[in-house]
Write a protein that holds these residues in place. Structure first.
Motif, PDB file in Angstrom:
ATOM      1  N   VAL A   1       0.839  -1.200   0.000  1.00  0.00           N
ATOM      2  CA  VAL A   1       0.000   0.000   0.000  1.00  0.00           C
ATOM      3  C   VAL A   1       0.875   1.252   0.000  1.00  0.00           C
ATOM      4  O   VAL A   1       0.626   2.197  -0.755  1.00  0.00           O
ATOM      5  CB  VAL A   1      -0.980  -0.012   1.194  1.00  0.00           C
ATOM      6  CG1 VAL A   1      -1.670   1.336   1.352  1.00  0.00           C
ATOM      7  CG2 VAL A   1      -2.022  -1.114   1.009  1.00  0.00           C
ATOM      8  N   ALA A   2       1.921   1.257   0.826  1.00  0.00           N
ATOM      9  CA  ALA A   2       2.819   2.419   0.870  1.00  0.00           C
ATOM     10  C   ALA A   2       3.560   2.591  -0.454  1.00  0.00           C
ATOM     11  O   ALA A   2       3.649   3.698  -0.994  1.00  0.00           O
ATOM     12  CB  ALA A   2       3.809   2.270   2.016  1.00  0.00           C
ATOM     13  N   THR A   3       4.073   1.507  -1.004  1.00  0.00           N
ATOM     14  CA  THR A   3       4.837   1.565  -2.254  1.00  0.00           C
ATOM     15  C   THR A   3       3.966   2.024  -3.417  1.00  0.00           C
ATOM     16  O   THR A   3       4.325   2.942  -4.153  1.00  0.00           O
ATOM     17  CB  THR A   3       5.446   0.178  -2.574  1.00  0.00           C
ATOM     18  OG1 THR A   3       6.320  -0.189  -1.508  1.00  0.00           O
ATOM     19  CG2 THR A   3       6.209   0.203  -3.879  1.00  0.00           C
ATOM     20  N   VAL A   4       2.824   1.387  -3.585  1.00  0.00           N
ATOM     21  CA  VAL A   4       1.944   1.714  -4.703  1.00  0.00           C
ATOM     22  C   VAL A   4       1.386   3.125  -4.543  1.00  0.00           C
ATOM     23  O   VAL A   4       1.286   3.873  -5.510  1.00  0.00           O
ATOM     24  CB  VAL A   4       0.811   0.673  -4.829  1.00  0.00           C
ATOM     25  CG1 VAL A   4      -0.227   1.105  -5.849  1.00  0.00           C
ATOM     26  CG2 VAL A   4       1.396  -0.685  -5.190  1.00  0.00           C
ATOM     27  N   GLY A   5       1.047   3.507  -3.327  1.00  0.00           N
ATOM     28  CA  GLY A   5       0.508   4.838  -3.078  1.00  0.00           C
ATOM     29  C   GLY A   5       1.492   5.963  -3.342  1.00  0.00           C
ATOM     30  O   GLY A   5       1.088   7.098  -3.573  1.00  0.00           O
ATOM     31  N   HIS A   6       2.794   5.646  -3.351  1.00  0.00           N
ATOM     32  CA  HIS A   6       3.811   6.675  -3.554  1.00  0.00           C
ATOM     33  C   HIS A   6       4.559   6.538  -4.863  1.00  0.00           C
ATOM     34  O   HIS A   6       5.579   7.173  -5.057  1.00  0.00           O
ATOM     35  CB  HIS A   6       4.815   6.648  -2.389  1.00  0.00           C
ATOM     36  CG  HIS A   6       4.189   7.127  -1.126  1.00  0.00           C
ATOM     37  ND1 HIS A   6       3.593   6.280  -0.228  1.00  0.00           N
ATOM     38  CD2 HIS A   6       4.035   8.377  -0.635  1.00  0.00           C
ATOM     39  CE1 HIS A   6       3.114   6.984   0.776  1.00  0.00           C
ATOM     40  NE2 HIS A   6       3.354   8.260   0.558  1.00  0.00           N
ATOM     41  N   ARG A   7       4.056   5.759  -5.780  1.00  0.00           N
ATOM     42  CA  ARG A   7       4.696   5.600  -7.092  1.00  0.00           C
ATOM     43  C   ARG A   7       3.872   6.345  -8.135  1.00  0.00           C
ATOM     44  O   ARG A   7       2.932   5.803  -8.693  1.00  0.00           O
ATOM     45  CB  ARG A   7       4.759   4.126  -7.492  1.00  0.00           C
ATOM     46  CG  ARG A   7       5.888   3.390  -6.869  1.00  0.00           C
ATOM     47  CD  ARG A   7       5.993   2.045  -7.521  1.00  0.00           C
ATOM     48  NE  ARG A   7       7.167   1.351  -7.061  1.00  0.00           N
ATOM     49  CZ  ARG A   7       7.456   0.123  -7.393  1.00  0.00           C
ATOM     50  NH1 ARG A   7       6.665  -0.543  -8.193  1.00  0.00           N
ATOM     51  NH2 ARG A   7       8.533  -0.448  -6.947  1.00  0.00           N
ATOM     52  N   PRO A   8       4.249   7.578  -8.442  1.00  0.00           N
ATOM     53  CA  PRO A   8       3.471   8.342  -9.421  1.00  0.00           C
ATOM     54  C   PRO A   8       3.364   7.658 -10.781  1.00  0.00           C
ATOM     55  O   PRO A   8       2.317   7.661 -11.389  1.00  0.00           O
ATOM     56  CB  PRO A   8       4.237   9.657  -9.552  1.00  0.00           C
ATOM     57  CG  PRO A   8       5.125   9.725  -8.363  1.00  0.00           C
ATOM     58  CD  PRO A   8       5.356   8.326  -7.904  1.00  0.00           C
TER      59      PRO A   8
END
Length: 190
Positions: free
Chosen positions: A177-184
């Motif tokens: 969730v953190a990775t996907v949420g912060h990958r523009p």
């Protein structure tokens, strides 16, 4: 089906940001783990996709239908499945037939994938139970591929409890969730 994917409850909301699609039997899975994970990921939307074991060949179509109906882009989608259902989704993602930002699969059969070249940019996270010290074919195959993979192997030494599986899955889910949420670039895809 492992205890962390029990029965009951209602589907989560959808919208912008990360969407976690839980692939499980016909009813929305209810478990203490899923309830806690939903609370720990308030920015993520949760949706259930009912998949009967007899319909494993339809996993890709069911995910695509949900994505189209709800306007979910592949770059915001995280798939979560267990056992044979998780394995079916993993195969589709690994061969590039099903696009998503990431997949978390637990307790999947660890036989090698039926193809050699992996065609995905998705983040792959697995929690598997291992009977012996020898690495299963699936793990060897993923480690040698050019993919973003991490695998937690639970062995016979007492770490095969539902609590151990739930803890490992939770760590990976929060990371996804953190990775996907912060990958523009992923969030903006398609």
């Amino acid at each position: 089906m492992p205890s962390i994917l029990g029965k009951g409850s209602r589907a989560g909301r959808t919208g912008a940001g990360v969407v976690i699609a839980v692939l499980a039997e016909d009813q929305w899975p209810a478990s203490e783990d899923l309830a806690r994970w939903r609370r720990l990921t308030p920015s993520a939307s949760w949706v259930h996709i009912g998949v009967r074991r007899a319909d494993l060949g339809r996993v890709g179509g069911l995910v695509e239908e949900m994505s189209e109906e709800r306007g979910v882009r592949p770059g915001q989608l995280v798939l979560f499945g267990a056992g044979e259902i998780g394995r079916a989704a993993l195969e589709l993602v690994a061969q590039g037939s099903l696009e998503c930002a990431g997949i978390l699969a637990i307790d999947v059969p660890c036989t090698p994938l039926p193809f050699h070249h992996l065609e995905t940019e998705a983040v792959i996270r697995l929690v598997v139970h291992q009977e012996s010290e020898e690495e299963p074919g699936l793990i060897v195959q993923l480690k040698h591929a050019d993919v973003d993979e991490r695998i937690i192997r639970l062995n016979q030494a007492g770490s095969t409890t539902p609590q151990a599986t739930g803890s490992a899955a939770e760590a990976f889910l929060l990371e996804l969730v953190a990775t996907v949420g912060h990958r523009p670039r992923l969030r903006a895809s398609k």
